[in-house]
Scaffold this active site. Structure first.
Site, mmCIF file in Angstrom:
data_model
loop_
_atom_site.group_PDB
_atom_site.id
_atom_site.type_symbol
_atom_site.label_atom_id
_atom_site.label_comp_id
_atom_site.label_asym_id
_atom_site.label_seq_id
_atom_site.Cartn_x
_atom_site.Cartn_y
_atom_site.Cartn_z
ATOM 1 N N HIS A 1 4.154 -3.073 -8.678
ATOM 2 C CA HIS A 1 3.669 -3.377 -7.343
ATOM 3 C C HIS A 1 3.221 -4.836 -7.381
ATOM 4 C CE1 HIS A 1 2.919 1.168 -6.832
ATOM 5 N NE2 HIS A 1 4.064 0.815 -6.272
ATOM 6 N N GLU B 1 -0.382 -6.031 -7.409
ATOM 7 C CA GLU B 1 -1.300 -5.527 -8.443
ATOM 8 C C GLU B 1 -1.079 -6.390 -9.682
ATOM 9 O OE1 GLU B 1 -0.463 -1.307 -8.579
ATOM 10 O OE2 GLU B 1 -0.753 -1.163 -6.417
ATOM 11 N N HIS C 1 -0.904 -0.791 -13.451
ATOM 12 C CA HIS C 1 -1.129 -0.951 -12.007
ATOM 13 C C HIS C 1 -2.563 -1.381 -11.733
ATOM 14 C CE1 HIS C 1 2.549 1.056 -10.222
ATOM 15 N NE2 HIS C 1 2.706 1.287 -11.510
ATOM 16 N N GLU D 1 -4.257 2.390 -14.337
ATOM 17 C CA GLU D 1 -4.846 1.683 -13.194
ATOM 18 C C GLU D 1 -6.012 0.888 -13.753
ATOM 19 O OE1 GLU D 1 -3.682 1.831 -10.156
ATOM 20 O OE2 GLU D 1 -2.288 3.518 -10.282
HETATM 21 ZN ZN ZN Z 1 0.517 0.351 -8.125
#
Ligand code: ZN
Length: 481
Positions: free
Chosen positions: A122, A125, A229, A320
């Site tokens: 992404h 990110e 991410h 994350e």
């Molecule tokens: Zn992501």
């Protein structure tokens, strides 16, 4: 398919925005002194600095040209330890760079497992993108000096892709904690919804970035990986999608290797400065131990981690790493400090379990033999690579390994698996099928392209047998169809 705008992140971002400070790309690690040179010699001198002084990397965001320049510099300074290649191009034509590190960086060696980190899928990110550059810096400067890193790179081939979505990164103009259009690739597709899905047909057209990663996975024997991410603070593990067979009715989509995935996620969270506390971000969801089953958090289709596990024979988790998706650059140094140990400890887990070779007459390797652990069959069976090798990640314990060459009898071996990650080698267990000739190459048990678990759901609706029998039925179908 529910669009990403509805569930834009793995958790939506919060936190403070801020300016993006500039800063020099390079900082010399030692041995200063003034340099005078023509502009054309600058790159060469920078490379020389790297060789002689072990240059450190500044904590700032590196845009495409700087990122490429940095990777080229690292490779030039460490030609025998690294291999730099592009696995494809983005929609806008940017290279998808991968730096490979290891004692044999250019090719696979029998017995040495392949590991990968992918970040910035992404585009908005951004923390993982910079963390991976600092990881590269740390690995190349520690090799030959730090005995643990030296052994790690002597016994592991580590592939690092700092950005899978360079177009999305460049489209995100300024740091922003919240979701932006830079999440998507240039065609507006969410790359983490773009892979074939094991549970349902994914109608999204496969993007160039996704295709490049799928081919990469097909061409390497990846064993373990993580996908970096931002927008939350948690280690999330497969499955992201599910059906009643995998337990989704109970809000948790369980893979046959659930124990291993929990261990992998915990390895990261417990070695991270704060993820293990599980407090999440602001007032949003909390995660006990800093980990979660992907489906338990929220269901998604076409994700990369399920694809790796089901079709790539590679255990992947999703990390994350920041509540704020694109934090100000002055926070990057703290992010590196918070993640450094976890990033290294996670790589070591590639040496969990058991590995070996399946051979036939004259000791020739047998590709596409199925090697699985009794009681935990994969719906798409794990098969040996071109060198007849298999790698199975398992926690310490006693297991029965079943090696099957289609058309021949299975061979069962009981193994006692110790915790080998400190030795940088999984337990070795080879299988020899002396009666199998080289012609077996043509008898490949192929892995179907249709959503495998979807078939399980249909079978479940028809006869409602137990999960165990269902999985076995499917394995049998896959092998003998
Ligand atoms: Zn992501």
């Amino acid at each position: 398919m529910e669009a990403a705008s509805g569930r834009a992140g793995r958790g939506e971002a919060a936190g403070d925005g801020g300016p993006r400070p500039g800063g020099r790309q390079w900082r010399r690690g030692g041995g200063g002194g003034s340099m005078r040179a023509a502009a054309g010699d600058v790159v060469g001198i920078l490379i020389l600095c790297l060789v002689s002084a072990g240059a450190a990397l500044d904590f700032k965001y590196h845009h495409s040209e700087e990122l490429e320049q940095y990777l080229r510099g690292v490779h030039a300074a460490n030609p025998s330890l690294t291999h730099l290649h592009s696995i494809g191009r983005s929609v806008e034509g940017r290279d998808l760079w991968v730096l490979v590190l290891g004692r044999f960086p250019t090719h696979h060696m029998i017995g040495i497992p392949e590991f990968k980190y992918v970040a910035n899928m992404h585009g908005d990110e951004t923390v993982g993108r910079e963390l991976l550059l600092h990881l590269i810096d740390f690995l190349v400067t520690s090799y030959g000096r730090d005995p643990v890193i030296t052994r790690l790179l002597n016994n592991t081939r580590v592939h690092i892709m700092p950005t899978m979505n360079p177009d999305g990164f460049e489209a995100t103009k300024v740091p922003d904690c919240y979701y932006t259009r830079g999440r998507y690739n240039r065609n507006g597709e969410d790359l983490n919804r773009n892979f074939p899905d094991a549970f349902e047909n994914n109608s999204a057209s496969i993007q160039p970035e996704t295709r490049a990663v799928m081919d990469w996975i097909k061409n390497e024997t990846f064993v373990l990986s993580a996908n970096l991410h931002g927008g939350a603070l948690v280690a999330s593990y497969t499955f992201d999608n599910g059906n009643p067979v995998t337990g989704s009715l109970e809000g948790y989509s369980r893979s046959p290797d659930d124990d291993v995935f929990i261990h992998l996620a915990k390895t990261y969270s417990s070695n991270h400065a704060s993820m293990y506390k599980g407090t999440g971000c602001d007032n949003r969801q909390t995660f006990p131990g800093g980990i979660t089953n992907g489906y338990s958090w929220y269901q998604l289709e076409g994700g990369m981690q399920d694809y790796n596990y089901v079709w790539g024979q590679c255990f992947e988790i999703t990390l994350e790493l920041s509540c704020c998706k694109y934090p100000p650059a002055d926070q990057l140094e703290k992010f590196w400090r918070d993640n450094k140990v976890a990033l290294i400890e996670y790589i070591k887990q590639v040496h969990l379990g058991v590995k070996g070779q399946v051979t036939g007459k004259n000791g020739n390797p047998i590709p596409n033999a199925i090697v699985e652990v009794k009681g935990r069959p994969h719906v798409c069976p794990y098969r040996t690579n071109e060198q007849g090798e298999y790698f199975l990640l398992l926690l310490p314990g006693t297991y029965v390994i079943n090696a099957t060459v289609p058309g021949f009898k299975s061979m069962l071996k009981t193994v006692e698996i110790p915790d080998n990650t400190g030795n940088f080698s999984a337990l070795r267990q080879d299988f020899s099928f002396p009666e199998v000739s080289d012609k077996i190459r043509s008898r490949v048990a192929s892995c179907p392209k249709t959503p495998l678990y979807q078939e399980l759901t249909r079978a479940s609706a028809a006869v409602k047998p137990t999960v165990h029998i269902l999985v076995l039925m499917t394995v049998i179908l896959v092998i003998f169809k």
